[in-house]
Design an enzyme around this catalytic site. Structure first.
Site, PDB file in Angstrom:
ATOM      1  N   ASP A   1     -17.466  27.882 -15.488  1.00  0.00           N
ATOM      2  CA  ASP A   1     -17.101  26.585 -14.823  1.00  0.00           C
ATOM      3  C   ASP A   1     -15.294  26.544 -16.412  1.00  0.00           C
ATOM      4  O   ASP A   1     -15.540  26.390 -17.524  1.00  0.00           O
ATOM      5  CB  ASP A   1     -17.753  25.697 -14.714  1.00  0.00           C
ATOM      6  CG  ASP A   1     -17.298  24.010 -14.280  1.00  0.00           C
ATOM      7  OD1 ASP A   1     -18.526  24.624 -12.930  1.00  0.00           O
ATOM      8  OD2 ASP A   1     -17.219  23.837 -14.574  1.00  0.00           O
TER       9      ASP A   1
ATOM     10  N   LYS B   1     -20.418  20.680 -19.429  1.00  0.00           N
ATOM     11  CA  LYS B   1     -21.282  21.332 -18.372  1.00  0.00           C
ATOM     12  C   LYS B   1     -21.773  22.841 -19.178  1.00  0.00           C
ATOM     13  O   LYS B   1     -23.124  22.976 -18.870  1.00  0.00           O
ATOM     14  CB  LYS B   1     -20.614  22.113 -16.873  1.00  0.00           C
ATOM     15  CG  LYS B   1     -21.928  22.351 -16.258  1.00  0.00           C
ATOM     16  CD  LYS B   1     -21.011  22.265 -14.676  1.00  0.00           C
ATOM     17  CE  LYS B   1     -20.908  20.818 -14.018  1.00  0.00           C
ATOM     18  NZ  LYS B   1     -20.920  20.774 -12.546  1.00  0.00           N
TER      19      LYS B   1
ATOM     20  N   GLU C   1     -20.373  28.996   2.652  1.00  0.00           N
ATOM     21  CA  GLU C   1     -21.998  28.740   2.437  1.00  0.00           C
ATOM     22  C   GLU C   1     -22.805  27.048   3.274  1.00  0.00           C
ATOM     23  O   GLU C   1     -22.152  26.363   3.748  1.00  0.00           O
ATOM     24  CB  GLU C   1     -22.147  28.326   1.114  1.00  0.00           C
ATOM     25  CG  GLU C   1     -23.462  27.956   0.479  1.00  0.00           C
ATOM     26  CD  GLU C   1     -24.608  29.270   0.786  1.00  0.00           C
ATOM     27  OE1 GLU C   1     -24.165  29.633   0.363  1.00  0.00           O
ATOM     28  OE2 GLU C   1     -25.527  28.306   1.108  1.00  0.00           O
ATOM     29  N   PHE C   2     -23.872  27.405   4.245  1.00  0.00           N
ATOM     30  CA  PHE C   2     -24.406  27.094   4.874  1.00  0.00           C
ATOM     31  C   PHE C   2     -25.872  25.878   3.691  1.00  0.00           C
ATOM     32  O   PHE C   2     -26.114  25.792   4.846  1.00  0.00           O
ATOM     33  CB  PHE C   2     -25.172  27.098   6.229  1.00  0.00           C
ATOM     34  CG  PHE C   2     -24.295  28.349   6.283  1.00  0.00           C
ATOM     35  CD1 PHE C   2     -23.265  27.574   7.378  1.00  0.00           C
ATOM     36  CD2 PHE C   2     -23.615  29.035   6.429  1.00  0.00           C
ATOM     37  CE1 PHE C   2     -21.504  27.887   8.520  1.00  0.00           C
ATOM     38  CE2 PHE C   2     -22.388  30.724   6.582  1.00  0.00           C
ATOM     39  CZ  PHE C   2     -21.767  29.319   8.009  1.00  0.00           C
ATOM     40  N   LEU C   3     -25.543  26.227   2.659  1.00  0.00           N
ATOM     41  CA  LEU C   3     -26.862  25.437   1.992  1.00  0.00           C
ATOM     42  C   LEU C   3     -26.827  24.141   2.230  1.00  0.00           C
ATOM     43  O   LEU C   3     -25.934  23.856   2.496  1.00  0.00           O
ATOM     44  CB  LEU C   3     -27.477  25.714   0.160  1.00  0.00           C
ATOM     45  CG  LEU C   3     -25.771  25.716  -0.411  1.00  0.00           C
ATOM     46  CD1 LEU C   3     -26.281  24.343  -1.187  1.00  0.00           C
ATOM     47  CD2 LEU C   3     -26.044  26.092  -1.924  1.00  0.00           C
ATOM     48  N   ARG C   4     -27.759  23.493   2.213  1.00  0.00           N
ATOM     49  CA  ARG C   4     -28.524  21.729   2.460  1.00  0.00           C
ATOM     50  C   ARG C   4     -28.272  21.752   1.105  1.00  0.00           C
ATOM     51  O   ARG C   4     -29.325  22.415   0.466  1.00  0.00           O
ATOM     52  CB  ARG C   4     -29.244  21.340   3.211  1.00  0.00           C
ATOM     53  CG  ARG C   4     -29.219  21.639   4.713  1.00  0.00           C
ATOM     54  CD  ARG C   4     -30.418  21.870   5.527  1.00  0.00           C
ATOM     55  NE  ARG C   4     -31.734  22.214   5.110  1.00  0.00           N
ATOM     56  CZ  ARG C   4     -32.931  22.270   5.498  1.00  0.00           C
ATOM     57  NH1 ARG C   4     -33.581  21.244   5.817  1.00  0.00           N
ATOM     58  NH2 ARG C   4     -33.792  23.429   4.526  1.00  0.00           N
TER      59      ARG C   4
ATOM     60  N   ALA D   1     -31.591   8.943  13.593  1.00  0.00           N
ATOM     61  CA  ALA D   1     -30.514   7.862  13.719  1.00  0.00           C
ATOM     62  C   ALA D   1     -31.439   7.179  12.794  1.00  0.00           C
ATOM     63  O   ALA D   1     -32.128   7.597  11.799  1.00  0.00           O
ATOM     64  CB  ALA D   1     -30.996   6.922  14.640  1.00  0.00           C
ATOM     65  N   GLY D   2     -29.998   6.893  12.033  1.00  0.00           N
ATOM     66  CA  GLY D   2     -29.662   6.329  10.329  1.00  0.00           C
ATOM     67  C   GLY D   2     -28.442   5.514   9.872  1.00  0.00           C
ATOM     68  O   GLY D   2     -27.665   4.190  11.333  1.00  0.00           O
TER      69      GLY D   2
ATOM     70  N   CYS E   1     -19.587  16.822   2.469  1.00  0.00           N
ATOM     71  CA  CYS E   1     -19.616  18.075   2.884  1.00  0.00           C
ATOM     72  C   CYS E   1     -18.843  16.950   3.986  1.00  0.00           C
ATOM     73  O   CYS E   1     -18.123  17.357   4.398  1.00  0.00           O
ATOM     74  CB  CYS E   1     -20.426  19.075   2.469  1.00  0.00           C
ATOM     75  SG  CYS E   1     -20.479  20.169   1.406  1.00  0.00           S
TER      76      CYS E   1
HETATM   77  N1  LIG Z   1     -21.990  20.729  -2.648  1.00  0.00           N
HETATM   78  C1  LIG Z   1     -23.250  21.612  -0.543  1.00  0.00           C
HETATM   79  O1  LIG Z   1     -23.463  21.062  -0.218  1.00  0.00           O
HETATM   80  C2  LIG Z   1     -21.847  22.780  -0.475  1.00  0.00           C
HETATM   81  C3  LIG Z   1     -22.384  23.491   0.929  1.00  0.00           C
HETATM   82  C4  LIG Z   1     -22.063  23.608   1.433  1.00  0.00           C
HETATM   83  C5  LIG Z   1     -20.146  24.655   0.794  1.00  0.00           C
HETATM   84  N2  LIG Z   1     -20.305  23.732  -0.513  1.00  0.00           N
HETATM   85  C6  LIG Z   1     -18.124  24.198  -1.036  1.00  0.00           C
HETATM   86  O2  LIG Z   1     -18.809  25.118  -1.838  1.00  0.00           O
HETATM   87  C7  LIG Z   1     -17.541  24.203  -2.546  1.00  0.00           C
HETATM   88  C8  LIG Z   1     -17.914  24.139  -4.333  1.00  0.00           C
HETATM   89  O3  LIG Z   1     -19.392  23.023  -3.817  1.00  0.00           O
HETATM   90  P1  LIG Z   1     -19.717  21.906  -4.507  1.00  0.00           P
HETATM   91  O4  LIG Z   1     -20.261  20.403  -4.254  1.00  0.00           O
HETATM   92  O5  LIG Z   1     -20.552  22.662  -5.081  1.00  0.00           O
HETATM   93  O6  LIG Z   1     -18.821  21.459  -5.813  1.00  0.00           O
HETATM   94  P2  LIG Z   1     -18.928  20.627  -6.871  1.00  0.00           P
HETATM   95  O7  LIG Z   1     -17.841  19.626  -7.673  1.00  0.00           O
HETATM   96  O8  LIG Z   1     -20.403  20.845  -7.534  1.00  0.00           O
HETATM   97  O9  LIG Z   1     -18.929  22.044  -7.791  1.00  0.00           O
HETATM   98  C9  LIG Z   1     -17.747  22.740  -8.299  1.00  0.00           C
HETATM   99  C10 LIG Z   1     -17.389  22.917  -9.667  1.00  0.00           C
HETATM  100  O10 LIG Z   1     -16.122  23.951 -10.182  1.00  0.00           O
HETATM  101  C11 LIG Z   1     -15.841  23.462 -11.059  1.00  0.00           C
HETATM  102  N3  LIG Z   1     -14.281  23.723 -10.905  1.00  0.00           N
HETATM  103  C12 LIG Z   1     -13.117  23.020 -10.520  1.00  0.00           C
HETATM  104  N4  LIG Z   1     -12.029  23.753 -11.219  1.00  0.00           N
HETATM  105  C13 LIG Z   1     -12.587  24.930 -11.413  1.00  0.00           C
HETATM  106  C14 LIG Z   1     -12.021  26.114 -12.419  1.00  0.00           C
HETATM  107  N5  LIG Z   1     -10.015  26.335 -11.995  1.00  0.00           N
HETATM  108  N6  LIG Z   1     -12.920  26.930 -12.818  1.00  0.00           N
HETATM  109  C15 LIG Z   1     -13.918  27.325 -12.912  1.00  0.00           C
HETATM  110  N7  LIG Z   1     -14.478  26.156 -12.131  1.00  0.00           N
HETATM  111  C16 LIG Z   1     -13.831  25.193 -12.036  1.00  0.00           C
HETATM  112  C17 LIG Z   1     -15.975  21.730 -11.319  1.00  0.00           C
HETATM  113  O11 LIG Z   1     -16.275  22.280 -13.086  1.00  0.00           O
HETATM  114  C18 LIG Z   1     -17.611  22.386 -11.230  1.00  0.00           C
HETATM  115  O12 LIG Z   1     -18.702  21.895 -11.758  1.00  0.00           O
HETATM  116  C19 LIG Z   1     -16.715  23.387  -1.808  1.00  0.00           C
HETATM  117  O13 LIG Z   1     -16.009  23.891  -1.357  1.00  0.00           O
HETATM  118  C20 LIG Z   1     -17.975  22.304  -1.017  1.00  0.00           C
HETATM  119  O14 LIG Z   1     -17.397  21.908   0.633  1.00  0.00           O
HETATM  120  C21 LIG Z   1     -20.452  22.678  -0.793  1.00  0.00           C
END
Ligand SMILES: NC(=O)c1ccc[n+]([C@@H]2O[C@H](COP(=O)([O-])OP(=O)(O)OC[C@H]3O[C@@H](n4cnc5c(N)ncnc54)[C@H](O)[C@@H]3O)[C@@H](O)[C@H]2O)c1
Length: 429
Positions: A30, A35, A151-154, A252-253, A260
């Site tokens: 990261d 972090k 990724e499809f996690l919630r 409903a809510g 996302c």
């Molecule tokens: N959050 C969800 O529930 C979820 C579910 C499915 C898919 N996604 C997708 O997954 C992707 C990531 O989402 P997230 O919620 O984990 O984001 P997030 O913001 O929680 O985490 C992203 C991380 O990437 C790091 N980062 C940014 N640029 C970087 C770089 N150049 N090198 C290294 N690290 C870097 C940031 O510091 C951050 O810690 C997005 O495209 C999102 O749409 C998210």
């Protein structure tokens, strides 16, 4: 196997921890130095049920390693996952600068064959661009493959969803990485769909847009229920028992939020437009979602009349239960709207208080959910945390200047609340 995950957020950290739990050697990269330091010191940047334990155990066992260096990540592994943000631009399209930057960074450090797996949610055809970029910026000119593995996690159920997915999607430009990807996902015992890279990318946006559509559908029905005296929960149960429809996502809510659905919906609308096939149905999904919040705020204002100076207790700040994530949270949006009208807020969330504090500096943060109602003119439920069902209603009724409860998540039983002496207003019933 040796795996690297670039981006250690909600998706990256869960992916890294779960693969480490399967016995792989995982490097989490990261760019956020704070972090990485926190994780190395045994701290957790996010709340997700079961995650802290997994991270601690696997880091202690030497299977999970954190670094700021992409170079180190690339050198240590053969399979490199990208899980960086793909935020929206002002016009709704996707900011792909993080994806592009990471692709170049990976390319510059590659000295042997790598599988580069995109886990971030990206527009269709991004994988082709990632492959082009890596080819262009790799001085060693080594072979590589790009895979889309959406990724499809919630959030709130991330570990559970990652370990027990409904399906795994593997989209690739070539057959070479398929065996390794299948081996990686084999322990999860889920159907694996191997497809072309464009279809894999489209599956993610199509899935999230459909789920948002389902929420807006029941929210539109909730407005009809309110206008006609029907009960949206009865309707949802009645239609949800049809196996072709299903009951999930028919609650409903206040509407959907989070990091996302809103962004993926806007992105998909823009993607379709750019491809010359406008998807106006999805614009209506957005409109219904916005209207749902408007209707709820109006319900509060119609009941309390002037909001200026009114003290309102708000239960819930996270965008949904079981998470500390407040990004695009409807609960936060509701708080902002009430503050804008001049209301004074007392707020509580089981996990999201720290993340909400800087966003709502005017609000009073209350540690005990049962103390939120003290001195308030009304209480509002804004997030569906199950613990709110355990609220001491008798105490809340006495603490409120007048016992008014607005339930934006339909957590309580209207009859029970009315019997307890509340003026109780929920959504669509
Ligand atoms: N959050 C969800 O529930 C979820 C579910 C499915 C898919 N996604 C997708 O997954 C992707 C990531 O989402 P997230 O919620 O984990 O984001 P997030 O913001 O929680 O985490 C992203 C991380 O990437 C790091 N980062 C940014 N640029 C970087 C770089 N150049 N090198 C290294 N690290 C870097 C940031 O510091 C951050 O810690 C997005 O495209 C999102 O749409 C998210």
């Amino acid at each position: 196997m040796r795996l690297t995950i670039i981006g250690t957020g909600y998706v990256g950290l869960v992916t890294g921890a779960c693969f480490a739990e399967c016995g792989h050697q995982v490097t989490c990269v990261d760019c956020d130095a704070a972090k990485v330091a926190l994780l190395r010191g045994g701290g957790m940047p996010i709340y997700e049920p079961g995650l802290e334990e997994l991270v601690r155990q696997n880091a202690a066992a030497g299977r999970l390693y954190f670094t700021e260096s992409t170079k180190e990540g690339v050198e240590r592994s053969d399979i490199i996952f990208i899980a960086v943000p793909t935020p929206p631009l002002p016009d709704g399209s996707v900011d792909l600068s993080f994806m592009e930057g990471v692709s170049r960074d990976i390319a510059s450090h590659m000295t042997s064959y790598k599988i580069v797996v995109d886990k971030s949610t990206v527009p269709v055809k991004t994988g082709e661009k990632v492959a082009e970029t890596i080819k262009r910026y790799c001085p060693a000119k080594v072979e590589f493959d790009v895979v889309s593995n959406p990724e499809f996690l919630r959030e709130g159920f991330a570990v559970e969803d990652f370990m027990r997915p409904d399906r795994v999607v593997i989209g690739t430009l070539s057959a070479r990485p398929v065996a390794a990807m299948k081996e990686l996902y084999e322990p999860f015992d889920a159907p694996i769909i191997v497809t072309d890279i464009n279809s894999a990318e489209l599956i993610k946006h199509a899935a999230n847009s459909f789920l948002a559509l389902k929420i807006s559908y029941i929210n539109a029905i909730s407005a009809i229920c309110e206008a006609s005296g029907a009960n949206v929960e009865e309707v949802a149960n009645g239609i949800g028992m049809d196996a072709r429809i299903g009951r999930r996502f028919l609650n409903a809510g206040l509407g959907f939020g989070g990091s996302c659905f809103p962004k993926d919906l806007s992105a998909f609308i823009r993607i379709a437009e750019q491809l010359g096939v406008p998807f106006d149905l999805l614009k209506e999904v957005q409109r219904i979602n916005a209207r749902q919040m408007d209707r709820f705020v109006k319900k509060i204002a119609d009941t309390l009349w002037v909001l200026k100076g009114k003290k309102i207790g708000v239960l819930g700040l996270a965008f949904k239960q079981n998470t500390d994530d407040v990004r695009s949270s409807p609960a936060i949006e509701l708080c902002r709207r009430l503050l804008l009208e001049g209301a004074v807020l007392r707020v509580h969330d089981p996990k999201a208080m720290d993340k909400a504090r800087p966003i709502l500096p005017e609000a009073v943060f209350v540690e005990d959910m049962n103390a939120v109602a003290e001195g308030c003119d009304a209480l509002v439920v804004a997030t569906e945390w199950p613990e709110f069902k355990q609220l001491d209603l008798e105490r809340a009724r006495k603490a409120l200047s007048h016992p008014i409860l607005f339930d934006g998540r339909n957590l309580f039983d209207p009859r029970e609340l009315e019997q307890l002496g509340f003026i109780y207003k929920s959504v669509g019933r």
